[in-house]
Motif scaffolding. Structure first.
Motif, PDB file in Angstrom:
ATOM      1  N   GLY A 191      29.547  62.636  30.784  1.00  0.00           N
ATOM      2  CA  GLY A 191      30.453  61.926  29.859  1.00  0.00           C
ATOM      3  C   GLY A 191      29.710  60.832  29.128  1.00  0.00           C
ATOM      4  O   GLY A 191      30.096  59.668  29.191  1.00  0.00           O
ATOM      5  N   PHE A 192      28.653  61.215  28.377  1.00  0.00           N
ATOM      6  CA  PHE A 192      27.793  60.191  27.757  1.00  0.00           C
ATOM      7  C   PHE A 192      28.393  59.607  26.484  1.00  0.00           C
ATOM      8  O   PHE A 192      27.831  58.687  25.899  1.00  0.00           O
ATOM      9  CB  PHE A 192      26.377  60.745  27.502  1.00  0.00           C
ATOM     10  N   GLY A 193      29.534  60.143  26.028  1.00  0.00           N
ATOM     11  CA  GLY A 193      30.175  59.573  24.831  1.00  0.00           C
ATOM     12  C   GLY A 193      29.310  59.747  23.611  1.00  0.00           C
ATOM     13  O   GLY A 193      28.931  60.864  23.260  1.00  0.00           O
ATOM     14  N   PHE A 213      31.582  51.161  24.865  1.00  0.00           N
ATOM     15  CA  PHE A 213      32.738  51.025  25.746  1.00  0.00           C
ATOM     16  C   PHE A 213      32.636  49.761  26.584  1.00  0.00           C
ATOM     17  O   PHE A 213      33.620  49.052  26.785  1.00  0.00           O
ATOM     18  CB  PHE A 213      32.877  52.249  26.658  1.00  0.00           C
ATOM     19  N   GLU A 254      28.728  66.611  28.190  1.00  0.00           N
ATOM     20  CA  GLU A 254      29.807  65.961  27.418  1.00  0.00           C
ATOM     21  C   GLU A 254      30.648  67.061  26.768  1.00  0.00           C
ATOM     22  O   GLU A 254      30.123  68.141  26.473  1.00  0.00           O
ATOM     23  CB  GLU A 254      29.184  65.020  26.358  1.00  0.00           C
ATOM     24  N   VAL A 255      31.931  66.790  26.591  1.00  0.00           N
ATOM     25  CA  VAL A 255      32.791  67.762  25.924  1.00  0.00           C
ATOM     26  C   VAL A 255      33.020  67.420  24.446  1.00  0.00           C
ATOM     27  O   VAL A 255      33.379  68.289  23.660  1.00  0.00           O
ATOM     28  CB  VAL A 255      34.186  67.865  26.607  1.00  0.00           C
ATOM     29  N   ASP A 281      36.850  57.713  31.558  1.00  0.00           N
ATOM     30  CA  ASP A 281      38.226  57.420  31.115  1.00  0.00           C
ATOM     31  C   ASP A 281      39.060  57.004  32.323  1.00  0.00           C
ATOM     32  O   ASP A 281      39.158  57.764  33.289  1.00  0.00           O
ATOM     33  CB  ASP A 281      38.852  58.669  30.472  1.00  0.00           C
ATOM     34  N   VAL A 307      40.802  66.111  28.273  1.00  0.00           N
ATOM     35  CA  VAL A 307      39.809  65.331  27.548  1.00  0.00           C
ATOM     36  C   VAL A 307      39.735  65.805  26.104  1.00  0.00           C
ATOM     37  O   VAL A 307      39.802  67.000  25.832  1.00  0.00           O
ATOM     38  CB  VAL A 307      38.422  65.519  28.207  1.00  0.00           C
ATOM     39  N   LEU A 338      38.058  61.938  36.142  1.00  0.00           N
ATOM     40  CA  LEU A 338      36.848  62.729  36.386  1.00  0.00           C
ATOM     41  C   LEU A 338      36.413  62.636  37.849  1.00  0.00           C
ATOM     42  O   LEU A 338      36.023  63.628  38.467  1.00  0.00           O
ATOM     43  CB  LEU A 338      35.731  62.195  35.469  1.00  0.00           C
ATOM     44  N   GLY A 356      30.395  70.875  27.843  1.00  0.00           N
ATOM     45  CA  GLY A 356      31.348  71.504  28.738  1.00  0.00           C
ATOM     46  C   GLY A 356      31.911  70.510  29.724  1.00  0.00           C
ATOM     47  O   GLY A 356      31.519  69.338  29.762  1.00  0.00           O
ATOM     48  N   ASP A 357      32.836  70.997  30.520  1.00  0.00           N
ATOM     49  CA  ASP A 357      33.448  70.185  31.560  1.00  0.00           C
ATOM     50  C   ASP A 357      32.430  69.963  32.685  1.00  0.00           C
ATOM     51  O   ASP A 357      31.827  70.919  33.186  1.00  0.00           O
ATOM     52  CB  ASP A 357      34.687  70.918  32.092  1.00  0.00           C
ATOM     53  N   ALA A 358      32.277  68.709  33.079  1.00  0.00           N
ATOM     54  CA  ALA A 358      31.207  68.368  34.026  1.00  0.00           C
ATOM     55  C   ALA A 358      31.334  69.123  35.351  1.00  0.00           C
ATOM     56  O   ALA A 358      30.333  69.555  35.922  1.00  0.00           O
ATOM     57  CB  ALA A 358      31.210  66.868  34.270  1.00  0.00           C
ATOM     58  N   PHE A 378      29.113  56.427  33.429  1.00  0.00           N
ATOM     59  CA  PHE A 378      29.381  55.077  32.939  1.00  0.00           C
ATOM     60  C   PHE A 378      30.695  55.056  32.151  1.00  0.00           C
ATOM     61  O   PHE A 378      30.865  55.794  31.190  1.00  0.00           O
ATOM     62  CB  PHE A 378      28.236  54.612  32.031  1.00  0.00           C
ATOM     63  N   PHE A 379      31.581  54.212  32.581  1.00  0.00           N
ATOM     64  CA  PHE A 379      32.864  53.990  31.908  1.00  0.00           C
ATOM     65  C   PHE A 379      33.654  55.290  31.698  1.00  0.00           C
ATOM     66  O   PHE A 379      34.029  55.628  30.569  1.00  0.00           O
ATOM     67  CB  PHE A 379      32.648  53.201  30.598  1.00  0.00           C
ATOM     68  N   THR A 397      26.835  49.894  26.499  1.00  0.00           N
ATOM     69  CA  THR A 397      27.396  50.878  25.553  1.00  0.00           C
ATOM     70  C   THR A 397      28.561  50.250  24.801  1.00  0.00           C
ATOM     71  O   THR A 397      29.029  49.167  25.156  1.00  0.00           O
ATOM     72  CB  THR A 397      27.930  52.136  26.283  1.00  0.00           C
TER      73      THR A 397
END
Ligand SMILES: C[S@@+](CC[C@H](N)C(=O)[O-])C[C@H]1O[C@@H](n2cnc3c(N)ncnc32)[C@H](O)[C@@H]1O
Length: 221
Positions: A55-57, A203, A78-79, A128, A8, A140, A104-106, A125-126, A201
């Motif tokens: 992963g909220f972007g 995305f 989120e990373v 990758d 990611v 993920l 960090g990584d979820a 949500f959405f 969003t």
């Protein structure tokens, strides 16, 4: 122990406002628990189990949900640093105080920093889609992450997902349906109606512009 997803994108150019937000507002919003468990009641100052978004972007959905529901707590993992900076900026600008973020990584964060049965809802949500078969292992949503999701949810807690990638929707449906201890809330055992509280969003808007359909899934512990 889960190995972190190294595929990611973590860094990117920070805008001035994102960098400024990371400098000035991290103390209020950003948690840095290392490998320690976090005491969520202490973090939020109340005993309401938070909603977690993985992963909220750029944080659009998290921000809108948190601002509409000030009585609830929201935790984001989120990373991607610019996304975190952007969310912190908006939280400060809008005077939002019920949001906390862990960078960090979820999988790592859920495993090491979150206590069992401490989260009321988990939103993804959405994610990758990693469409190529040889990249599916980078997704993920995998069994070890689903197992962590199940353990971290309170009894009765929900996991809600959305994607505009049909084959990923089928993948998630299969893996979650096969997990003991989670019940599909769809009436026909497949996809649900769009989650009413799920904001649009960037995305999702892009997917719709490209003519993609959107699939929602929701499972309850
Ligand atoms: C396609 S974007 C979707 C963003 C947002 N949910 C939306 O709907 O606009 C996927 C996001 O998940 C994040 N992500 C992917 N894998 C992750 C992981 N293992 N832990 C935390 N965040 C992750 C990425 O950095 C990216 O911001």
């Amino acid at each position: 122990m889960l190995s972190p997803n190294i595929y990611v994108r973590q860094r990117g150019r920070l805008t001035h406002s994102q960098a400024r937000a990371l400098d000035h507002y991290a103390a209020e919003y950003l948690l840095d628990p290392g490998d320690q468990k976090i005491d969520l009641s202490k973090t939020f100052g109340n005993d309401v189990p938070p909603v977690l978004e993985i992963g909220f972007g750029s944080g659009q959905a998290l921000l809108e949900m948190a601002s509409k529901n000030p009585e609830r707590n929201y935790l984001g993992i989120e990373v991607y640093l610019p996304g975190i900076g952007g969310l912190l900026h908006c939280c400060h600008e809008q005077g939002i105080h019920n949001v906390r973020v862990i960078r960090g990584d979820a999988g790592y964060v859920m495993e090491n920093n979150c206590v069992e049965e401490s989260i009321s809802q988990i939103n993804i949500f959405f994610p990758d889609p990693w469409p190529k078969r040889k990249h599916h292992k980078r997704r993920l949503v995998q069994n070890p992450v689903i197992e962590l999701i199940r353990e971290r949810l309170v009894p009765g807690g929900k996991v809600c997902l959305a994607t505009d990638w049909k084959e990923y929707a089928q993948w998630m449906l299969k893996l979650f349906s096969e997990t003991p201890g989670l019940t599909n809330l769809s009436l026909n055992g497949t996809y649900t109606q769009r989650l009413e509280s799920r904001p649009m969003t960037r995305f999702e808007a892009r997917g719709i512009r490209l003519g993609h359909e959107v699939w929602d899934l929701c499972f309850q512990k």
